[in-house]
Design an enzyme around this catalytic site. Structure first.
Site, short mmCIF file in Angstrom:
data_model
loop_
_atom_site.label_atom_id
_atom_site.label_comp_id
_atom_site.label_asym_id
_atom_site.label_seq_id
_atom_site.Cartn_x
_atom_site.Cartn_y
_atom_site.Cartn_z
N ARG A 62 129.79 62.31 82.51
CA ARG A 62 129.16 62.69 81.25
C ARG A 62 128.27 61.68 80.62
O ARG A 62 127.30 61.65 79.67
CB ARG A 62 130.05 63.31 80.25
CG ARG A 62 130.48 64.81 80.50
CD ARG A 62 131.58 65.40 79.66
NE ARG A 62 132.79 64.89 80.56
CZ ARG A 62 133.98 65.05 80.03
NH1 ARG A 62 134.11 65.13 78.74
NH2 ARG A 62 134.96 64.78 80.78
N GLU A 99 147.25 57.19 83.03
CA GLU A 99 148.61 57.53 82.77
C GLU A 99 149.54 57.69 84.04
O GLU A 99 150.40 57.06 84.07
CB GLU A 99 148.55 58.63 81.83
CG GLU A 99 149.69 58.73 81.19
CD GLU A 99 149.81 60.00 80.52
OE1 GLU A 99 148.83 60.63 80.04
OE2 GLU A 99 150.90 60.46 79.70
#
Ligand code: AMP
Length: 179
Positions: A62, A99
């Site tokens: 993006r 994560e």
């Protein structure tokens, strides 16, 4: 020209994507609006121009949308910061923690000149892991990276602070509280 406040109303919030508890701030609705897309690029380009950007870097995918448009507006080159294995040349890369697990960004080491002022552009800063890795990578290539601009900042996730701690000034068109 739409104001950043008006642009905020073009962001679609999708709860629990890609996993439960995440509020996904979707720019599809913003870039699908001609005036919204133009105004987003205009405001980002104004910030990058004030910084004296000599090149714009954007992260796949993006960041390519906004970054390339900002580069065109300023008449400067665009540096794609890519996911692994995409570039057909010998790249330099930086691994960074997610994560769960790790990810990696790569670029053409010759895409920036020594000391060239490169401004990072991306759609959104959350934990800042991606933008920090891009900063490290561009610096490794010799660029002067002191600023990054985003459409959206999620300040409660701490990414903007993480970038500031690394000597990068953060600009954003809008913020959303919480995560
Ligand atoms: P981060 O490395 O945590 O700053 O996040 C980097 C990228 O993940 C951003 O460039 C976004 O494209 C995407 N992202 C992270 N959190 C969100 C969210 N809540 N909504 C939409 N995109 C997100």
């Amino acid at each position: 020209m739409m104001t950043p406040d008006a642009l905020k109303s073009l962001i679609r919030t999708v709860p629990d994507f890609p996993e439960p508890g995440i509020q996904f701030r979707d720019i599809t609705t913003l870039i699908g609006d001609g005036e919204g897309l133009a105004a987003s690029v205009h405001h980002l380009a104004e910030m990058a121009a004030a910084i004296g950007a000599q090149k714009i870097a954007g992260m796949e995918a993006r960041g390519f949308i906004f970054g390339a448009a900002v580069a065109v507006q300023l008449g400067v080159g665009f540096v794609p910061v890519r996911k692994p294995g995409k570039l057909p040349i010998k790249t330099i890369g930086v691994d960074y923690a997610l994560e769960y697990g790790t990810d990696r960004l790569e670029m053409d080491p010759d895409a920036v000149g020594a000391g060239e002022r490169v401004v990072i552009v991306d759609d959104l800063i959350a934990t800042g892991g991606t933008a920090l890795a891009a900063t490290q990578l561009l610096r490794k290539a010799g660029a002067d990276v002191s600023d990054a601009v985003f459409v959206i900042d999620l300040p409660d996730l701490g990414g903007a602070q993480k970038l500031r701690d690394a000597g990068v000034t953060v600009g954003a068109l809008m913020q959303f509280d919480g995560d």
